[in-house]
Enzyme design. Structure first.
Site, PDB file in Angstrom:
ATOM      1  N   HIS A 160     -50.008 -10.543 -18.995  1.00  0.00           N
ATOM      2  CA  HIS A 160     -50.745 -10.271 -20.237  1.00  0.00           C
ATOM      3  C   HIS A 160     -49.933 -10.702 -21.461  1.00  0.00           C
ATOM      4  O   HIS A 160     -48.707 -10.738 -21.425  1.00  0.00           O
ATOM      5  CB  HIS A 160     -51.218  -8.810 -20.319  1.00  0.00           C
ATOM      6  CG  HIS A 160     -50.175  -7.778 -20.563  1.00  0.00           C
ATOM      7  ND1 HIS A 160     -50.350  -6.448 -20.250  1.00  0.00           N
ATOM      8  CD2 HIS A 160     -48.928  -7.852 -21.099  1.00  0.00           C
ATOM      9  CE1 HIS A 160     -49.286  -5.769 -20.583  1.00  0.00           C
ATOM     10  NE2 HIS A 160     -48.404  -6.593 -21.107  1.00  0.00           N
TER      11      HIS A 160
ATOM     12  N   GLU B 196     -55.320  -8.487 -21.001  1.00  0.00           N
ATOM     13  CA  GLU B 196     -55.029  -8.354 -19.575  1.00  0.00           C
ATOM     14  C   GLU B 196     -55.684  -9.507 -18.800  1.00  0.00           C
ATOM     15  O   GLU B 196     -56.546 -10.220 -19.344  1.00  0.00           O
ATOM     16  CB  GLU B 196     -55.581  -7.008 -19.079  1.00  0.00           C
ATOM     17  CG  GLU B 196     -55.009  -5.780 -19.784  1.00  0.00           C
ATOM     18  CD  GLU B 196     -53.599  -5.391 -19.301  1.00  0.00           C
ATOM     19  OE1 GLU B 196     -52.873  -6.242 -18.758  1.00  0.00           O
ATOM     20  OE2 GLU B 196     -53.238  -4.208 -19.484  1.00  0.00           O
TER      21      GLU B 196
ATOM     22  N   ASP C 264     -51.018  -5.523 -31.547  1.00  0.00           N
ATOM     23  CA  ASP C 264     -51.845  -4.520 -30.871  1.00  0.00           C
ATOM     24  C   ASP C 264     -51.438  -3.100 -31.258  1.00  0.00           C
ATOM     25  O   ASP C 264     -50.414  -2.882 -31.900  1.00  0.00           O
ATOM     26  CB  ASP C 264     -51.799  -4.710 -29.341  1.00  0.00           C
ATOM     27  CG  ASP C 264     -50.395  -4.971 -28.812  1.00  0.00           C
ATOM     28  OD1 ASP C 264     -49.420  -4.634 -29.507  1.00  0.00           O
ATOM     29  OD2 ASP C 264     -50.269  -5.506 -27.699  1.00  0.00           O
TER      30      ASP C 264
ATOM     31  N   ASN D 127     -47.748  -8.806 -15.340  1.00  0.00           N
ATOM     32  CA  ASN D 127     -49.046  -9.290 -14.840  1.00  0.00           C
ATOM     33  C   ASN D 127     -49.572 -10.469 -15.656  1.00  0.00           C
ATOM     34  O   ASN D 127     -50.701 -10.904 -15.463  1.00  0.00           O
ATOM     35  CB  ASN D 127     -50.082  -8.150 -14.828  1.00  0.00           C
ATOM     36  CG  ASN D 127     -50.463  -7.683 -16.223  1.00  0.00           C
ATOM     37  OD1 ASN D 127     -49.896  -8.132 -17.222  1.00  0.00           O
ATOM     38  ND2 ASN D 127     -51.431  -6.783 -16.314  1.00  0.00           N
TER      39      ASN D 127
HETATM   40  P1  PGA Z   1     -41.978  -5.324 -22.751  1.00  0.00           P
HETATM   41  O1  PGA Z   1     -43.515  -5.602 -22.810  1.00  0.00           O
HETATM   42  O2  PGA Z   1     -41.345  -6.115 -23.847  1.00  0.00           O
HETATM   43  O3  PGA Z   1     -41.855  -3.852 -22.970  1.00  0.00           O
HETATM   44  O4  PGA Z   1     -41.507  -5.763 -21.392  1.00  0.00           O
HETATM   45  C1  PGA Z   1     -43.974  -6.904 -22.917  1.00  0.00           C
HETATM   46  C2  PGA Z   1     -45.445  -6.904 -22.689  1.00  0.00           C
HETATM   47  O5  PGA Z   1     -45.925  -6.165 -21.805  1.00  0.00           O
HETATM   48  O6  PGA Z   1     -46.143  -7.635 -23.403  1.00  0.00           O
END
Ligand code: PGA
Length: 241
Positions: free
Chosen positions: A139, A144, A67, A137
């Site tokens: 995702h 999302e 992404d 959450n």
């Molecule tokens: P993080 O993000 O590694 O910064 O916790 C993971 C994500 O939100 O996919």
């Protein structure tokens, strides 16, 4: 989904890097799907060290990042392009032409960009090994809750929680992009092998729901239960079961 619980973040990072290194040695032209965020930083650090000290060779590997924010040019310091250069690409012998990242620069034809990204993955023969983190959450990449399991690369709106979490990397909340380009859930499930990384107690609930809860578009990471070759590498803090 297989679950591997490691004692701490350091071991998680080392284990993930060794898994990537083994796959690279078995197939030098490996096609990797790569995440950003805080969780994979240790894995990238270990891969850079393995390149430097053990001559781990990335010269034939291809990479597809999962992404990128919309509205940040590749040279913007908080873009994922910049993150990848800073933590990985600038420190290994990967060929520039083998690096693929969604381009979220404002003003580009986003529709063409998302289509050509899927096409580039297909042209590369598909993703062999995809590493992905998980949001609190649920995702995966920027898919999302509510994302279709049939989704492919597209522009998405970020959840308020995701924007709040990204705030620390930007000078103001207003500066955090509200939209991003992300590979879809179907794009992720098309990878031959998937590694989910999760560290810390804030992820424990999401990991449990993703790996043991109902498979539902309300919990994007639960889609991984539909894939035959997924390993979740956790640290002890991210384990609830
Ligand atoms: P993080 O993000 O590694 O910064 O916790 C993971 C994500 O939100 O996919």
């Amino acid at each position: 989904m297989r679950v591997l619980v490691t004692p701490d973040y350091q071991t998680l990072s080392q284990t993930a890097a060794e898994l990537v290194a083994r796959a690279m040695r078995a197939k030098p032209g490996l096609v990797l799907g790569l995440p950003t965020g805080s969780t994979p930083l240790g894995m990238y650090g270990n891969l850079v060290r393995m390149h430097r000290d053990l001559h781990l060779d990335f010269s034939r590997a291809q990479t597809f990042n999962l992404d990128e924010y919309v509205g940040l040019a590749p040279d913007h310091p908080t873009s994922y392009h910049a993150y990848m250069r800073r933590h990985f690409f600038d420190h290994v012998n990967i060929a520039v032409e083998n690096i693929h990242m969604p381009n979220g620069t404002l003003g580009i034809d986003v529709d063409a960009e998302t289509k050509s990204y899927e096409q580039a993955i297909e042209d590369a023969g598909g993703i062999d090994l995809l590493i992905v983190g998980i949001g609190a959450n649920g995702h995966i990449a920027f898919n999302e809750p509510g994302s279709s399991f049939a989704s492919r690369t597209r522009v998405v709106n970020l959840e308020p929680e995701t924007i709040a979490n990204a705030r620390q990397h930007f000078s103001s909340e207003a500066g955090v992009p509200r939209t991003a380009i992300t590979v879809g859930i179907r794009t992720i499930l098309d990878a031959r092998r998937i590694v989910l990384l999760a560290s810390g107690a804030l992820k424990a609930d999401a990991v449990e729901r993703a790996s043991r809860g109902p498979v539902s578009e309300a919990m994007p990471a639960s889609a991984l239960q539909l894939h035959p070759n997924v390993i979740a590498i956790l640290d002890e803090a991210a384990r609830r079961f």
